[in-house]
Design an enzyme around this catalytic site. Sequence first.
Site, PDB file in Angstrom:
ATOM      1  CE  LYS A 116       1.546  -3.438 -16.751  1.00 37.93           C
ATOM      2  NZ  LYS A 116       2.474  -3.656 -15.648  1.00 37.93           N
ATOM      3  CD  GLU A 200       7.927   1.891 -15.674  1.00 39.05           C
ATOM      4  OE1 GLU A 200       7.785   1.595 -14.464  1.00 39.05           O
ATOM      5  OE2 GLU A 200       6.987   2.239 -16.399  1.00 39.05           O
ATOM      6  CG  HIS A 235       1.131  -6.892  -6.354  1.00 34.47           C
ATOM      7  ND1 HIS A 235       1.681  -5.645  -6.483  1.00 34.47           N
ATOM      8  CD2 HIS A 235       2.155  -7.780  -6.449  1.00 34.47           C
ATOM      9  CE1 HIS A 235       2.996  -5.773  -6.659  1.00 34.47           C
ATOM     10  NE2 HIS A 235       3.306  -7.057  -6.632  1.00 34.47           N
ATOM     11  NE  ARG A 292     -10.402  -3.713 -12.119  1.00 33.65           N
ATOM     12  CZ  ARG A 292      -9.073  -3.661 -12.144  1.00 33.65           C
ATOM     13  NH1 ARG A 292      -8.428  -3.815 -13.281  1.00 33.65           N
ATOM     14  NH2 ARG A 292      -8.384  -3.448 -11.047  1.00 33.65           N
TER      15      ARG A 292
HETATM   16  C1  MV4 Z   1       6.765   0.049  -9.945  1.00 33.41           C
HETATM   17  C2  MV4 Z   1       7.306   0.145  -8.650  1.00 33.41           C
HETATM   18  C3  MV4 Z   1       8.450   0.918  -8.481  1.00 33.41           C
HETATM   19  N1  MV4 Z   1       9.007   1.525  -9.538  1.00 33.41           N
HETATM   20  N2  MV4 Z   1       7.351   0.686 -10.967  1.00 33.41           N
HETATM   21  C4  MV4 Z   1       3.372  -3.149  -8.898  1.00 33.41           C
HETATM   22  C5  MV4 Z   1       2.086  -3.423  -9.580  1.00 33.41           C
HETATM   23  C6  MV4 Z   1       2.112  -2.703 -10.853  1.00 33.41           C
HETATM   24  N3  MV4 Z   1       0.871  -1.974 -11.014  1.00 33.41           N
HETATM   25  C7  MV4 Z   1       3.267  -1.773 -10.802  1.00 33.41           C
HETATM   26  N4  MV4 Z   1       3.951  -2.039  -9.562  1.00 33.41           N
HETATM   27  C8  MV4 Z   1       5.033  -1.341  -9.195  1.00 33.41           C
HETATM   28  N5  MV4 Z   1       5.652  -0.652 -10.190  1.00 33.41           N
HETATM   29  C9  MV4 Z   1       8.464   1.400 -10.768  1.00 33.41           C
HETATM   30  N6  MV4 Z   1       9.054   2.003 -11.812  1.00 33.41           N
HETATM   31  C10 MV4 Z   1       6.661  -0.528  -7.594  1.00 33.41           C
HETATM   32  C11 MV4 Z   1       5.539  -1.285  -7.873  1.00 33.41           C
HETATM   33  C12 MV4 Z   1       4.933  -1.924  -6.720  1.00 33.41           C
HETATM   34  C13 MV4 Z   1       3.657  -1.546  -6.269  1.00 33.41           C
HETATM   35  C14 MV4 Z   1       2.905  -0.583  -6.904  1.00 33.41           C
HETATM   36  C15 MV4 Z   1       1.649  -0.233  -6.453  1.00 33.41           C
HETATM   37  C16 MV4 Z   1       1.138  -0.843  -5.320  1.00 33.41           C
HETATM   38  C17 MV4 Z   1       1.853  -1.793  -4.667  1.00 33.41           C
HETATM   39  C18 MV4 Z   1       3.118  -2.169  -5.125  1.00 33.41           C
HETATM   40  C19 MV4 Z   1       3.847  -3.132  -4.441  1.00 33.41           C
HETATM   41  C20 MV4 Z   1       5.075  -3.499  -4.896  1.00 33.41           C
HETATM   42  C21 MV4 Z   1       5.631  -2.903  -6.048  1.00 33.41           C
END
Ligand code: MV4
Length: 451
Positions: A116, A200, A235, A292
Site C-alpha cells: 500500500k 492517514e 470487512h 483480482r
Molecule cells: C480507512 C477508514 C477511514 N479512514 N481509512 C478498512 C479496510 C481497508 N480497505 C481500509 N479500511 C478503512 N480505511 C481512512 N483513512 C475506514 C476504513 C474502514 C472501512 C473501509 C471500507 C469498508 C468498510 C470499512 C469498515 C471499517 C473501516
Amino acid sequence: MFTRILIANRGEIAVRIIRAARELGIETVAVHSTADATSRHVKLADRAICIGGPPAAESYLNIPHIISAAEVANVDAIHPGYGFLAENAHFAEVCRSCNIEFIGPSVESMALLGDKIKCKETAAKAKVPMFPGSKGAVEDEAEAVKVARRIGYPVIIKAAAGGGGRGMRIAHNDLGLRSAIHSARAEAEAAFGNGSVFIEKFLESARHVEVQILGDQHGNVVHLFERDCSMQRRHQKLIEEAPCPVLDEQTRHDLCASAVRLAKAAGYFSAGTVEFLLDKKKDFYLLEVNTRVQVEHPVTEAITGVDIVKTQIRVAAGEKLGFTQKDIHLAGHAMEVRINAEDPERRFAPCPGTIEHFDIPGGPGVRLDTHCYGGYRVPPNYDSMIAKLIVHQPTRKLVIATMRRALAEFTIAPIKTTIPLHQQLMTNGDFIKADVDIHFVERLLAERAEG
Ligand code: MV4
C-alpha cells in the site's frame, strides 16, 4: 488462445470460470481438496484432480500441489479466482517460471499495488486523491506523533502489506497513537512478515465505492464504472450494487478517471478494482487496489454487458480488449446479495452441513451464481458463502422489488443462511433510501441486540 486452463479455486467462482472458459472453447481442469470431491466445480470441469486434504494450506494454497496438477494436465494457464493465491505475486512468479500463464496482472504490478505504500507513491504521481498522512512508512513514535499533530486526530495506522482491514488501528491522541504504532507493527510483522506501517487521517463516516478496471497487455485501460459496497460487516461485504446510488455525473467521471490513471501508472492489465471512500461532501480518497476478479463482479457485468472473466482470459492470452471507453455504457441498476451458511441470529456462526432442499429463484432480471445443489454438503473448512443472488433492472426501486421476490422464492434447508437478514434489509427504510455508510449494518445489528 489457450487450449486448456486450470482453475486454482473452489466454490461458485470456480464454476463461474469454468463457464467462461467453456464458452470460449477452452478445456478446463478443476483442482479440489478431499473435502470438495462432490462440489459442482469438480463435475463441471473436463477433468478434476485432487490436490490434498481439507485445510487450504494442504490444497488450494499449496503451490507445489497446484503446479504439479498443472504440469500433469498440461495446461497453458491458471486462473486463481479470488482469495487463496489470487493476489500472491510469488505464485504468479512461479507460474511464469514454469511457462504457465497466470490469468491476472503482471508479477510486477501485483507486487507494486499489493504494497500500500508503493501503491500510494504511484497514485501520487497519477494525481489520485488521497487522505492526508505520512509520506511513506513511519519509523518511530516521534515521527508518528509529528504526523498526527500535523493532520489532526483521529488517525488510522495501516500495514503496508495489509488489506481488507487487517492490521489497522485508530488513535485519538498521542498516548493511543504510541501504543497503536507498536501493536500494528507487531501484528503486521507476524501476519505478513512486513512490519511497515503508515498513517492517514481517519474518516469517521463514508461510503465504500470501488471502480472496476480492465486492461490489456497493449496499454489499453478502461473502467466499467463503480460499485457501492457500503453494506458490510466486519470487512465482509453483504450487499453490493452498481452504480453507486448517490454519485452525480461529475463525481462519477472524476472517480473513474482517477482509477484509470492509477491503473495506467502501474502498467496494469487484466481485471482490477480501485477502492475509495466517498464522504458526504462528495470527496473521495484512495483506499487500496485489488489485483483480482472480485466476488461482486457480476453487478458490473449486469450494468455494462461486459463479461469480466472472459475478458481476463482473453487478455492473459495476449488479445487486445477489443473495445474502448466510448463503447462502455451504464444500463440500469444491479444488486448482489451474498448468501452465507451462517446464522445471523447467533452472531453469524458458521452453519456447515447438508443442504436437503435447494429451491432456486429465477425469472426476469435474476442471476444465481452458486456451486450448491440439493443434497450438497457444505464443508466446514472454507468461507461460508454458498450463493450470490444478482438482480438487474432498469431502476434501483425495481431491483429491490425483484430482489424481495427472488429471496422469497429461495429455499435453502435445513441449514441456516443469511437469507432472512437480506429480506429484512430489503424492507429497511434507510437502505431503500440508500442512506447508509460503511457502519450501517453493524449499527443496525447492535441496535437490534440491545432491544
Ligand atoms: C480507512 C477508514 C477511514 N479512514 N481509512 C478498512 C479496510 C481497508 N480497505 C481500509 N479500511 C478503512 N480505511 C481512512 N483513512 C475506514 C476504513 C474502514 C472501512 C473501509 C471500507 C469498508 C468498510 C470499512 C469498515 C471499517 C473501516
